[in-house]
Design a protein around this motif. Structure first.
Motif, PDB file in Angstrom:
ATOM      1  N   THR A  46      38.529  37.111  33.878  1.00  0.00           N
ATOM      2  CA  THR A  46      39.744  36.467  33.385  1.00  0.00           C
ATOM      3  C   THR A  46      41.031  37.148  33.850  1.00  0.00           C
ATOM      4  N   ALA A  47      40.929  38.229  34.619  1.00  0.00           N
ATOM      5  CA  ALA A  47      42.128  38.907  35.119  1.00  0.00           C
ATOM      6  C   ALA A  47      42.892  38.032  36.111  1.00  0.00           C
ATOM      7  N   PHE A  48      42.229  36.993  36.646  1.00  0.00           N
ATOM      8  CA  PHE A  48      42.870  36.106  37.620  1.00  0.00           C
ATOM      9  C   PHE A  48      42.967  34.696  37.053  1.00  0.00           C
ATOM     10  N   ASN A  49      44.156  34.115  37.140  1.00  0.00           N
ATOM     11  CA  ASN A  49      44.357  32.717  36.752  1.00  0.00           C
ATOM     12  C   ASN A  49      44.346  31.798  37.957  1.00  0.00           C
ATOM     13  N   GLN A  50      44.534  32.386  39.126  1.00  0.00           N
ATOM     14  CA  GLN A  50      44.472  31.640  40.369  1.00  0.00           C
ATOM     15  C   GLN A  50      44.044  32.591  41.475  1.00  0.00           C
TER      16      GLN A  50
END
Length: 179
Positions: free
Chosen positions: A106-110
């Motif tokens: 979840t550290a990346f949203n894109q």
């Protein structure tokens, strides 16, 4: 910065692999990871999903043609699996150990990457900040892989090395690039 080139090999199976080459390069500088894949050959035989207008996080991208890489922290069983579809969709999974504790990272949203398609080649490039998941002081062990789905629905599995009796990208002894 050390840029390393790579060339992937298909897992040997009773069915023949398509007439393709998968090459590229990977580097890490100031904890930025850059990876580029180049798929060349008879791409008319390969299922390449069309580029989407709005890329999304999606599961099970490996069921179709998908560029992948795995990052493991040296001296740790934890690792990440990155899935990049030629359509622009993506996902990242975190594992605690070999195929255990799988969770979406979840550290990346894109995860924006560039896809360039030509009649006989496809290039995919990604450059992103590792600081969201891995401190710069930690050495990484990397496996680079690709799943290729052919028009006849036959799937081939490509990697730097194949260490198991079956195609298995999660085997830690196949994480052979050190960054």
């Amino acid at each position: 910065m050390t840029k390393q080139t790579f060339s992937l090999k298909p897992f040997l199976s009773p069915e023949s692999a398509p007439d393709l080459t998968i090459t590229g390069n990977i580097s890490r500088e100031n904890n930025q990871l850059a990876i580029t894949y180049q798929l060349t050959g008879d791409l008319k035989q390969v299922v390449i999903p069309p580029l989407v207008d709005i890329p999304n996080r999606k599961n099970e991208l490996w069921e179709n043609t998908c560029f992948e890489f795995f990052l493991g922290v040296q001296n740790s069983s934890r690792y990440w699996e990155f899935n990049l579809s030629p359509a622009g969709d993506w996902n990242i999974y975190r594992f605690d150990d070999y195929r255990r504790g799988m969770q979406e990272e979840t550290a990346f949203n894109q995860l924006p990457f560039i896809v360039q398609s030509h009649p006989d080649s496809l290039m995919l490039s990604l450059n992103f900040d590792l600081n969201k998941i891995i401190p710069s002081v930690q050495a990484l062990e990397v496996a680079i892989t690709t799943v290729v789905k052919q028009r006849d629905n036959h799937v081939t599995y490509w990697a730097l090395v194949h260490k198991g009796a079956e195609a298995d990208f999660h085997l830690r002894d196949s994480f052979i690039i050190i960054l």
